[in-house]
Design a protein around this motif. Structure first.
Motif, short mmCIF file in Angstrom:
data_model
loop_
_atom_site.label_atom_id
_atom_site.label_comp_id
_atom_site.label_asym_id
_atom_site.label_seq_id
_atom_site.Cartn_x
_atom_site.Cartn_y
_atom_site.Cartn_z
N ASP A 76 -7.22 -4.22 -14.11
CA ASP A 76 -7.41 -3.69 -15.92
C ASP A 76 -8.40 -4.56 -16.32
O ASP A 76 -8.21 -5.91 -16.41
CB ASP A 76 -6.28 -3.84 -16.60
N TYR A 77 -9.83 -4.17 -16.40
CA TYR A 77 -11.02 -4.91 -16.69
C TYR A 77 -10.86 -5.40 -18.02
O TYR A 77 -11.49 -6.47 -18.60
CB TYR A 77 -12.00 -4.29 -16.50
N LEU A 78 -10.07 -5.08 -18.86
CA LEU A 78 -9.86 -5.53 -20.31
C LEU A 78 -9.14 -6.82 -20.33
O LEU A 78 -9.39 -7.87 -21.22
CB LEU A 78 -9.20 -4.38 -21.29
N ASN A 79 -7.89 -6.66 -19.79
CA ASN A 79 -7.08 -7.82 -19.69
C ASN A 79 -6.87 -8.68 -18.35
O ASN A 79 -6.11 -9.70 -18.28
CB ASN A 79 -5.56 -7.70 -20.32
N LYS A 80 -7.71 -8.28 -17.42
CA LYS A 80 -7.64 -8.96 -15.93
C LYS A 80 -6.43 -9.04 -15.19
O LYS A 80 -6.10 -9.37 -14.34
CB LYS A 80 -8.15 -10.19 -16.20
N ASP A 81 -5.50 -7.79 -15.69
CA ASP A 81 -4.08 -7.72 -15.19
C ASP A 81 -4.43 -6.88 -13.79
O ASP A 81 -5.39 -6.14 -13.63
CB ASP A 81 -3.27 -7.14 -15.73
N ILE A 82 -3.49 -7.10 -12.51
CA ILE A 82 -3.78 -6.27 -11.41
C ILE A 82 -2.89 -5.16 -11.71
O ILE A 82 -1.77 -5.28 -11.96
CB ILE A 82 -3.19 -7.17 -10.31
N LEU A 83 -3.39 -4.03 -11.59
CA LEU A 83 -2.76 -2.64 -11.53
C LEU A 83 -2.12 -2.38 -10.42
O LEU A 83 -1.18 -1.43 -10.72
CB LEU A 83 -3.92 -1.76 -12.14
N HIS A 84 -2.77 -2.47 -9.48
CA HIS A 84 -2.27 -1.78 -8.16
C HIS A 84 -2.80 -2.33 -7.18
O HIS A 84 -3.93 -2.97 -7.08
CB HIS A 84 -2.56 -0.39 -8.07
N VAL A 85 -2.31 -2.46 -5.77
CA VAL A 85 -2.74 -3.08 -4.68
C VAL A 85 -2.49 -2.16 -3.38
O VAL A 85 -1.48 -1.59 -3.33
CB VAL A 85 -2.23 -4.20 -4.44
N GLU A 86 -3.49 -1.92 -2.52
CA GLU A 86 -3.21 -1.09 -1.33
C GLU A 86 -3.35 -1.98 -0.13
O GLU A 86 -4.11 -2.90 -0.02
CB GLU A 86 -4.49 -0.26 -1.16
N PHE A 87 -2.50 -1.92 0.86
CA PHE A 87 -2.17 -2.67 1.94
C PHE A 87 -2.11 -1.69 3.33
O PHE A 87 -1.69 -0.64 3.21
CB PHE A 87 -0.79 -3.48 2.27
N GLN A 88 -2.91 -2.08 4.25
CA GLN A 88 -3.03 -1.22 5.35
C GLN A 88 -2.55 -2.02 6.30
O GLN A 88 -2.87 -3.16 7.01
CB GLN A 88 -4.54 -0.87 5.76
N ALA A 89 -1.36 -1.24 7.14
CA ALA A 89 -0.60 -2.10 8.15
C ALA A 89 -1.50 -1.78 9.42
O ALA A 89 -2.20 -0.68 9.86
CB ALA A 89 0.60 -1.55 8.30
N VAL A 90 -1.90 -3.02 10.16
CA VAL A 90 -2.58 -2.63 11.72
C VAL A 90 -2.11 -3.56 12.47
O VAL A 90 -1.02 -4.45 12.35
CB VAL A 90 -4.19 -3.09 11.36
N HIS A 91 -2.39 -3.35 13.95
CA HIS A 91 -2.03 -4.34 14.82
C HIS A 91 -2.86 -5.55 14.95
O HIS A 91 -4.34 -5.17 14.81
CB HIS A 91 -1.89 -3.71 16.49
N GLU A 92 -2.45 -6.69 15.25
CA GLU A 92 -3.34 -8.06 15.32
C GLU A 92 -4.48 -7.62 16.23
O GLU A 92 -5.42 -8.42 16.12
CB GLU A 92 -2.40 -9.12 15.67
N ASP A 93 -4.23 -7.20 17.52
CA ASP A 93 -5.19 -6.88 18.28
C ASP A 93 -6.17 -5.81 18.32
O ASP A 93 -6.96 -5.48 19.15
CB ASP A 93 -4.60 -6.83 19.74
N GLU A 94 -5.92 -5.08 17.15
CA GLU A 94 -6.79 -4.06 16.82
C GLU A 94 -8.26 -4.37 16.23
O GLU A 94 -8.43 -5.23 15.75
CB GLU A 94 -6.23 -3.21 15.63
N GLU A 95 -9.17 -3.48 17.03
CA GLU A 95 -10.51 -3.75 16.76
C GLU A 95 -11.04 -3.12 15.40
O GLU A 95 -10.38 -1.88 15.06
CB GLU A 95 -11.45 -3.05 17.68
N VAL A 96 -11.29 -3.59 14.22
CA VAL A 96 -11.65 -3.30 13.04
C VAL A 96 -13.00 -3.94 12.70
O VAL A 96 -13.65 -4.68 12.91
CB VAL A 96 -10.50 -3.87 12.09
#
Length: 186
Positions: A76-96
């Motif tokens: 939220d750019y007015l009060n700098k609060d975090i509105l939402h977070v997106e996590f992507q699960a991956v394998h540690e050995d995955e090429e990204v």
């Protein structure tokens, strides 16, 4: 590596925020459908103190542990609060492929010599196994001289990690600090 506990979210996002949590979503390897989750706001802030977008973290959810990349953080750019977070699960050995921020260290010493660091690029795109990719790339500039250029080729990375930018691409240049007329007069 940092970790955070996530709980199943059934409430709407505003209700979640009012109860001291931050709404989020997790999807990817080992997760059948995207899952609506919530994370205790103080735990998330602690996690994000040392991590940011593209950082690698462990997410404990539903009696399982997922190795994730923080894909997005909405503010939220007015009060700098975090509105939402997106996590992507991956394998540690995955090429990204991920964009990794560049952190220039030693600028104060340059300034004491009358130089400035002109930064042209603040992040580079890397490809490699996720477990080997750095969260940031630190570049020491304290011993640089006037006119020195920092290029992609100068980056020191683990074997197996590839920078997707041209090796001759200029990331930053050491320039002479401009002196104002007031500084000249004194």
């Amino acid at each position: 590596m940092n970790q955070v506990l996530a709980l199943e979210r059934i409430e709407n996002p505003n209700t979640v925020r009012k109860s001291g949590y931050t709404p989020a979503v997790v999807y990817g390897k080992g997760i059948e459908n995207p899952q609506k989750i919530k994370i205790l706001k103080k735990d998330l802030l602690k996690l994000l103190r040392n991590n940011s977008k593209h950082s690698k973290v462990y997410l404990d959810y539903n009696n399982s542990r997922y190795f994730c990349i923080i894909k997005d953080i909405q503010f939220d750019y007015l009060n700098k609060d975090i509105l939402h977070v997106e996590f992507q699960a991956v394998h540690e050995d995955e090429e990204v492929k991920v964009s990794v921020p560049l952190v220039y260290e030693g600028e104060q010493l340059l300034e004491s010599k009358g130089f400035i660091l002109e930064v042209y690029v603040s992040e580079v795109e890397l490809e490699g196994k996720l477990k080997d990719l750095p969260d940031v790339i630190k570049i020491d500039v304290k011993d640089k001289k006037l006119g020195d250029k920092i290029t992609v080729e100068d980056l020191k990375l683990k074997e197996g990690i590839k920078v997707l930018d041209d090796k001759d691409k200029v990331l930053a240049v050491i320039s002479e600090a401009e002196t104002s007329e007031e500084e000249l007069a004194s």
